[in-house]
Each structure stands twice: as structure tokens, then as C-alpha cells.
Design a protein around this motif. Structure first.
Motif, PDB file in Angstrom:
ATOM      1  N   LEU A   1       0.822  -1.206   0.000  1.00 39.08           N
ATOM      2  CA  LEU A   1       0.000   0.000   0.000  1.00 39.08           C
ATOM      3  C   LEU A   1       0.861   1.263   0.000  1.00 39.08           C
ATOM      4  CD1 LEU A   1      -2.785  -1.043   2.541  1.00 39.08           C
ATOM      5  CD2 LEU A   1      -3.018  -0.859   0.062  1.00 39.08           C
ATOM      6  N   GLU A   2       1.962   1.218   0.729  1.00 33.78           N
ATOM      7  CA  GLU A   2       2.846   2.380   0.815  1.00 33.78           C
ATOM      8  C   GLU A   2       3.640   2.584  -0.472  1.00 33.78           C
ATOM      9  OE1 GLU A   2       5.076   1.353   4.274  1.00 33.78           O
ATOM     10  OE2 GLU A   2       3.709   2.383   5.656  1.00 33.78           O
ATOM     11  N   ASN A   3       3.695   1.556  -1.308  1.00 36.52           N
ATOM     12  CA  ASN A   3       4.451   1.634  -2.563  1.00 36.52           C
ATOM     13  C   ASN A   3       3.555   1.309  -3.750  1.00 36.52           C
ATOM     14  OD1 ASN A   3       7.515   1.891  -1.648  1.00 36.52           O
ATOM     15  ND2 ASN A   3       6.541   0.418  -0.277  1.00 36.52           N
ATOM     16  N   ALA A   4       2.343   1.844  -3.701  1.00 38.57           N
ATOM     17  CA  ALA A   4       1.349   1.533  -4.737  1.00 38.57           C
ATOM     18  C   ALA A   4       1.553   2.312  -6.025  1.00 38.57           C
ATOM     19  CB  ALA A   4      -0.053   1.800  -4.190  1.00 38.57           C
ATOM     20  N   GLY A   5       2.416   3.297  -5.995  1.00 38.53           N
ATOM     21  CA  GLY A   5       2.691   4.062  -7.213  1.00 38.53           C
ATOM     22  C   GLY A   5       1.480   4.812  -7.744  1.00 38.53           C
ATOM     23  N   GLY A   6       0.589   5.219  -6.849  1.00 36.49           N
ATOM     24  CA  GLY A   6      -0.568   5.987  -7.268  1.00 36.49           C
ATOM     25  C   GLY A   6      -1.757   5.162  -7.707  1.00 36.49           C
ATOM     26  N   ARG A   7      -1.615   3.850  -7.744  1.00 27.05           N
ATOM     27  CA  ARG A   7      -2.744   3.006  -8.141  1.00 27.05           C
ATOM     28  C   ARG A   7      -3.815   2.969  -7.052  1.00 27.05           C
ATOM     29  NH1 ARG A   7       0.327  -2.411  -9.929  1.00 27.05           N
ATOM     30  NH2 ARG A   7       1.758  -1.600  -8.360  1.00 27.05           N
ATOM     31  N   ARG A   8      -5.069   2.909  -7.488  1.00 29.96           N
ATOM     32  CA  ARG A   8      -6.174   2.759  -6.537  1.00 29.96           C
ATOM     33  C   ARG A   8      -6.246   1.291  -6.131  1.00 29.96           C
ATOM     34  NH1 ARG A   8      -8.624   5.242 -10.663  1.00 29.96           N
ATOM     35  NH2 ARG A   8      -9.954   3.433 -11.084  1.00 29.96           N
ATOM     36  N   ILE A   9      -5.943   1.042  -4.876  1.00 27.73           N
ATOM     37  CA  ILE A   9      -5.931  -0.334  -4.369  1.00 27.73           C
ATOM     38  C   ILE A   9      -6.983  -0.483  -3.279  1.00 27.73           C
ATOM     39  CG2 ILE A   9      -4.580  -2.077  -3.136  1.00 27.73           C
ATOM     40  CD1 ILE A   9      -2.127  -1.169  -4.550  1.00 27.73           C
ATOM     41  N   ALA A  10      -7.788  -1.513  -3.409  1.00 27.46           N
ATOM     42  CA  ALA A  10      -8.735  -1.872  -2.348  1.00 27.46           C
ATOM     43  C   ALA A  10      -8.203  -3.100  -1.633  1.00 27.46           C
ATOM     44  CB  ALA A  10     -10.113  -2.159  -2.930  1.00 27.46           C
ATOM     45  N   LEU A  11      -8.543  -3.228  -0.378  1.00 32.36           N
ATOM     46  CA  LEU A  11      -8.004  -4.307   0.448  1.00 32.36           C
ATOM     47  C   LEU A  11      -9.129  -5.019   1.190  1.00 32.36           C
ATOM     48  CD1 LEU A  11      -5.714  -5.819   1.983  1.00 32.36           C
ATOM     49  CD2 LEU A  11      -5.645  -3.878   3.553  1.00 32.36           C
ATOM     50  N   ILE A  12      -9.111  -6.342   1.109  1.00 31.25           N
ATOM     51  CA  ILE A  12     -10.005  -7.179   1.909  1.00 31.25           C
ATOM     52  C   ILE A  12      -9.126  -7.920   2.915  1.00 31.25           C
ATOM     53  CG2 ILE A  12     -11.640  -9.098   1.907  1.00 31.25           C
ATOM     54  CD1 ILE A  12     -12.335  -8.354  -0.979  1.00 31.25           C
ATOM     55  N   VAL A  13      -9.427  -7.748   4.191  1.00 35.42           N
ATOM     56  CA  VAL A  13      -8.660  -8.390   5.255  1.00 35.42           C
ATOM     57  C   VAL A  13      -9.559  -9.369   5.992  1.00 35.42           C
ATOM     58  CG1 VAL A  13      -7.262  -8.044   7.329  1.00 35.42           C
ATOM     59  CG2 VAL A  13      -7.284  -6.300   5.557  1.00 35.42           C
ATOM     60  N   ASN A  14      -9.080 -10.589   6.164  1.00 35.81           N
ATOM     61  CA  ASN A  14      -9.844 -11.614   6.869  1.00 35.81           C
ATOM     62  C   ASN A  14      -9.027 -12.115   8.047  1.00 35.81           C
ATOM     63  OD1 ASN A  14     -10.708 -15.037   6.382  1.00 35.81           O
ATOM     64  ND2 ASN A  14     -12.016 -13.497   7.288  1.00 35.81           N
ATOM     65  N   GLU A  15      -9.676 -12.268   9.188  1.00 34.92           N
ATOM     66  CA  GLU A  15      -8.972 -12.748  10.377  1.00 34.92           C
ATOM     67  C   GLU A  15      -9.699 -13.921  11.006  1.00 34.92           C
ATOM     68  OE1 GLU A  15      -6.734 -10.203  12.922  1.00 34.92           O
ATOM     69  OE2 GLU A  15      -7.655  -8.431  12.036  1.00 34.92           O
ATOM     70  N   PHE A  16      -8.941 -14.778  11.657  1.00 39.19           N
ATOM     71  CA  PHE A  16      -9.498 -15.904  12.394  1.00 39.19           C
ATOM     72  C   PHE A  16      -9.758 -15.417  13.812  1.00 39.19           C
ATOM     73  CE2 PHE A  16      -9.250 -19.802  14.937  1.00 39.19           C
ATOM     74  CZ  PHE A  16     -10.071 -20.642  14.208  1.00 39.19           C
ATOM     75  N   GLY A  17     -11.022 -15.306  14.177  1.00 38.37           N
ATOM     76  CA  GLY A  17     -11.372 -14.769  15.487  1.00 38.37           C
ATOM     77  C   GLY A  17     -12.276 -13.565  15.328  1.00 38.37           C
ATOM     78  N   ASP A  18     -12.830 -13.089  16.425  1.00 39.28           N
ATOM     79  CA  ASP A  18     -13.847 -12.039  16.354  1.00 39.28           C
ATOM     80  C   ASP A  18     -13.304 -10.653  16.658  1.00 39.28           C
ATOM     81  OD1 ASP A  18     -13.356 -12.390  19.004  1.00 39.28           O
ATOM     82  OD2 ASP A  18     -15.433 -12.702  19.618  1.00 39.28           O
ATOM     83  N   VAL A  19     -11.986 -10.511  16.734  1.00 36.57           N
ATOM     84  CA  VAL A  19     -11.388  -9.201  16.962  1.00 36.57           C
ATOM     85  C   VAL A  19     -10.483  -8.866  15.788  1.00 36.57           C
ATOM     86  CG1 VAL A  19      -9.933  -7.798  18.458  1.00 36.57           C
ATOM     87  CG2 VAL A  19     -11.464  -9.494  19.464  1.00 36.57           C
ATOM     88  N   GLY A  20     -10.778  -7.774  15.100  1.00 34.37           N
ATOM     89  CA  GLY A  20      -9.972  -7.390  13.941  1.00 34.37           C
ATOM     90  C   GLY A  20      -8.789  -6.542  14.344  1.00 34.37           C
ATOM     91  N   VAL A  21      -7.608  -7.126  14.320  1.00 37.98           N
ATOM     92  CA  VAL A  21      -6.386  -6.399  14.673  1.00 37.98           C
ATOM     93  C   VAL A  21      -5.686  -5.899  13.409  1.00 37.98           C
ATOM     94  CG1 VAL A  21      -4.104  -6.575  15.744  1.00 37.98           C
ATOM     95  CG2 VAL A  21      -6.075  -7.719  16.799  1.00 37.98           C
TER      96      VAL A  21
END
Length: 339
Positions: A30-50
Motif C-alpha cells: 500500500l505504501e508503494n502503490a505508485g498511485g494506483r487505486r488499491i482496495a483491500l479485503i482483510v480476513n482474520e481468524f477470530g472475532d477481533v480485527g487487529v
């Protein structure tokens, strides 16, 4: 005039076992995306999103909160129809859709069912899997975390859930990052690379990394179209209708303000060693500090740092997520952590 067909949006699946460095890699991209529009899906095991919280607060130009979708309490490999596909459709239907989609899976997720979901008619013509990138904790491999013990091998029908998840992630990969390379000497790293390479499909490149730093232009341009060659990506679970994670469990420990974070770190180390905790992570409210402290633990290695000030009106709680194999003694672990 005949309009050319719209180019499919490339998606990169970031897989890897618990604590390998997936979130660090995603932040680097993300920090080196070169200006591209990037979307992110994050999945975690457990009920607390860290991890999603960490990425949303990282401050980089590519870390806009509206471009980060967090799917907690489950693994994408089990919830593709209920959660993943609607999320993908929503991203693609935006007035200004992303130019690239990053998907950070849970450390216990199998990547193949997720890649297979890209064959669904609702999204097949609009998005493609540019590549599956597996992040490997070199230290965990060197320590034999995923290897069968002699006792296990002596059992007539033994299985090793850690090994199966780890191998499934490698078998689906188009590129492997041998992360934390700086923590091993040259001979150890050569041995780990040989062990990992033996489990890979032909032609999969292995890159040694420190803190998951890799050229984003290379990693986000693999052009693998992985959804079209699933037959070449074997899995331990190919014969199963579905996959669950009954071999693993997680729970959250909530604490108040921490007066002595050093003493807490010592207790966390003791709990991890006594109960073979695979992963421990979360946030601490430290007495006298205006910022929250991040805690990340993999095995005996514990890292702590302050990431951002507490927001106005935000409840200052210390909350840690504990992940391990089925049978964790929750009360005993909570007693050690609480002191």
C-alpha cells in the motif's frame, strides 16, 4: 464503433501461516502503490480485527479507511458465498472501482477455495487472480513448527493440521516470500529454502525478504490468472465438500489499563511457552500514555510499539487475541496473562 472489452481488475491473494508477515507485506504494498487505486479485503481468524485496524491507521496514502474491508470471525475459504462474493461485487460496482485488489487471508485459510470463487459467474468476467503470494516464516520452518514429529509419524492414521494448512498455502502459490531471512544464518536459510522449494509447483519463484519488503511492481504483476489453472494446484482438501477449522480455536482476553507492559510481556511469554500458543496479538492501553501499544507475538518472539493516539471517545481497553490448536486451556491462559 465497437468498444474494447474492459480489462479485468487484477487481484492478489496474500496467504501464509499465522504471524508470517502478511500484514507487513500488505502495508508495504500500500505504501508503494505508485498511485494506483488499491482496495483491500482483510480476513482474520477470530472475532477481533487487529490487522485491519493496523492497516487503516498506518497513515500511508494507500491506506484510506474506505478502501479497507474487514471480514472477521471466520476464514474466507469457508465463507466465499456469504461474505467474499458480495464484498467483491460491492468493490467492483463502485463509481470509481479499484485498479487492483489485495486480499489478505487468515493465517489458517486455505487459498484454493478462495481462488476457485473467482470462477463464479458474478465476478469471473470482471476480475482475475493476478497471483497467489505465500509469506513464509523462515524461523518457524527452521524450528520444525510444520514438520511431523516421530511420535506423530508412528501413529497409523496421524494428521498434522499445521503441516496441512502450511503445505496447502505453498501448493497454491505463484510466488513465495521467505520472510524474516535476517533472523537466520546463511546455512539455516539455505536449508529452509530447500525444504520450502521441495513443496512448490514447478516454476514458482522464492524470494528472501526482511519485514516482507519486496518490489511491488513485481509482486503486483504476476499475471497468473490462477483461477484458470486450479488443476495444477493440489490441496490436502480437494476431496472434501467443505473445510472447517475445528483443529484450531481463538479467544480474546480483555484487560484494563496496563501499568507495567514489561511485566505483561513476561507473562505473555510464559503463557505462550506453557500452552503452545500459535499467535497472540492485540492492543494495550498503557498507563500514562496517550497512544495505544500494539502487541504482536509469534512463538517466543514478542514485538511491541505505539501506533497511534487513542481517538476521542474511544474506549481505552487492552484486548489480546489468542490463537492455538484446539484444546487451549482458556482459564489457565487468562490467569497467567492477568497475573
Amino acid at each position: 464503433m465497437i468498444r474494447p472489452l474492459a480489462r479485468k481488475v487484477p487481484a492478489t491473494v496474500v496467504t501464509g501461516f499465522l504471524g508470517a508477515g502478511k500484514t507487513t507485506l500488505v502495508r508495504h504494498l500500500l505504501e508503494n502503490a505508485g498511485g494506483r487505486r488499491i482496495a483491500l479485503i482483510v480476513n482474520e481468524f477470530g472475532d477481533v480485527g487487529v490487522d485491519g485496524d493496523l492497516l487503516a491507521s498506518c497513515g500511508a496514502a494507500g491506506c484510506k479507511e474506505e478502501d479497507i474491508v474487514e471480514l472477521a470471525n471466520g476464514c474466507l475459504c469457508c465463507t466465499v458465498a456469504d461474505e467474499f462474493l458480495p464484498t467483491m461485487q460491492a468493490l467492483l460496482d463502485r463509481p470509481n472501482p479499484p485498479e487492483h485488489i489485495l486480499i489478505e487471508t487468515s493465517g489458517l485459510a486455505l487459498p484454493k477455495p478462495l481462488v476457485k470463487a473467482f470462477q463464479w459467474p458474478e465476478i469471473r468476467s470482471r476480475v482475475t487472480v493476478d497471483g497467489v503470494v505465500a509469506v513464509v516464516d523462515s524461523c518457524a520452518v527452521a524450528a520444525g513448527r510444520f514438520a511431523d514429529t516421530p511420535e506423530m509419524m508412528a501413529q497409523p492414521e496421524h494428521d498434522n493440521p499445521l503441516e496441512e494448512v502450511f503445505e496447502d498455502q505453498l501448493l497454491c502459490a505463484d510466488m513465495v516470500l521467505l520472510n524474516k531471512a535476517d533472523l537466520l544464518d546463511a546455512a539455516e536459510l539455505d536449508r529452509v529454502q530447500a525444504e520450502v522449494a521441495a513443496a512448490l509447483r514447478p516454476g514458482v519463484k522464492v524470494v528472501r525478504t526482511t519485514r516482507s519488503a519486496v518490489d511491488s511492481m513485481v509482486l503486483l504483476g504476476l499475471s497468473a490468472a490462477a483461477e484458470d489453472d486450479l488443476a495444477t494446484r493440489p490441496s490436502h482438501h480437494d476431496s472434501e465438500e467443505g473445510h472447517d477449522h475445528d483443529d484450531f480455536e481463538s479467544f480474546a482476553v480483555t484487560l484494563g489499563t496496563i501499568a507495567d507492559p514489561e511485566a505483561l510481556a513476561e507473562r505473555l511469554t510464559a503463557a505462550i511457552a506453557a500452552h503452545d500458543i500459535l499467535r497472540l496479538k492485540g492492543f494495550l492501553a498503557v498507563e500514562g500514555k496517550a497512544a495505544r501499544q500494539v502487541v504482536q507475538a509469534v512463538g517466543a518472539r514478542i514485538e511491541r510499539w505505539f501506533d497511534r493516539p487513542w481517538k476521542s471517545g474511544e474506549e481505552k481497553l487492552s484486548r489480546l487475541v489468542v490463537i492455538g490448536q484446539k484444546g487451549l486451556d482458556r482459564s489457565a491462559i487468562e490467569a497467567i496473562i492477568a497475573g
